[in-house]
Enzyme design. Sequence first.
Site, short mmCIF file in Angstrom:
data_model
loop_
_atom_site.label_atom_id
_atom_site.label_comp_id
_atom_site.label_asym_id
_atom_site.label_seq_id
_atom_site.Cartn_x
_atom_site.Cartn_y
_atom_site.Cartn_z
N SER A 120 0.82 -1.21 0.00
CA SER A 120 0.00 0.00 0.00
C SER A 120 0.86 1.26 0.00
O SER A 120 0.44 2.30 -0.51
CB SER A 120 -0.94 0.00 1.20
OG SER A 120 -0.24 -0.04 2.41
N ASP A 163 -4.10 0.52 6.78
CA ASP A 163 -2.77 0.87 6.27
C ASP A 163 -2.81 2.14 5.44
O ASP A 163 -1.95 3.02 5.56
CB ASP A 163 -2.22 -0.26 5.40
CG ASP A 163 -2.07 -1.56 6.17
OD1 ASP A 163 -2.36 -1.57 7.38
OD2 ASP A 163 -1.66 -2.56 5.56
#
Length: 333
Positions: A120, A163
């Site tokens: 991510s 995240d």
Amino acid sequence: MLIQKKAYARAGLVGNPSDGYFGKTISFIVRDYWAEVTLFESPELRIEPNERDHSVFTSIEELTRNVRQFGYYGGIRLLKAGVKRFFEYCQKNGIPMHGRNFTLRYSSNIPPQVGMAGSSAIITACWRVLMEFYGVEIDKKIVPSLVLAVENEELGIPAGLQDRVIQNYEGVVFMDFNRAAIEKLGHGLYEELDPASLPPVYIAYTTRLSEGTEVLHNDLRGRWNRGERDVVSAMYQWANLAQRVRDMLVDGRGGEIGPLLNENFDLRRRICKLSQGNVDMVEGAREVGASAKFTGSGGAIVGTYEDDAMFEKLKAVLEPMNVMVLKPQILPK
């Protein structure tokens, strides 16, 4: 024109993995590790491979080492999917885009496959350079959902919002992903907390490779979808732990959160099958009096410690297990 943007690793302090199940979490950024994406204008659109994307090796041993370190998929797919979804977002929202092309290249020193949000981070950094290149502004609350869609919908990677939220907000953030907010607003409720409210925290991660987070998330997702009582109950309990830790931090009682972090891990151990190496890290940290839980889905742990003497004991116990131990940098220097 040369544009460079970073997105940092993160540690899930408490509440994970309930972020993907309408729960609550607290995370903090780890500035010691980052992914960086560079964009510069070029005659054609090009995405350059990194070392983790190589398909030419000097030997079968080198190929095996590469796969063990980076898995079967590198960062190229993340950048391709990120660019595609960015274009589609602009089209859908009537945002004009100039016709100039660009080259993307990326690098990352985030330890792979240990649950510190390396994938991510690459996508988040990619969106940041694209937003600047095209002069596009997107509400900070929305960006995490857009980045998550790159992984969930484009690439079929199971993950939650946590995240992407902390990588966009940075610092320390309490996140409430209750279903009503997600369905009405398209994002959770995010509260930035004072990093100074945290007690001393450490990060430790194995330098040996662990299984990817997709293995654990796929197992939990199926059990959640089937309504397995223990899993559904655990999600509520993890969310409650995050709320309690948030309240302690706001009340200036950060030194009391350690037992709640331990409870977060103990609950996971009761409902999930964990590798012995991961359990050994946690138990080793607890032997010296520190608290310990996973930062993500295994391979790295986070916890609290009392003082420098305890931190040195942590290193003495964990480093012989091939575990790196550090005091994370949360704020910019």
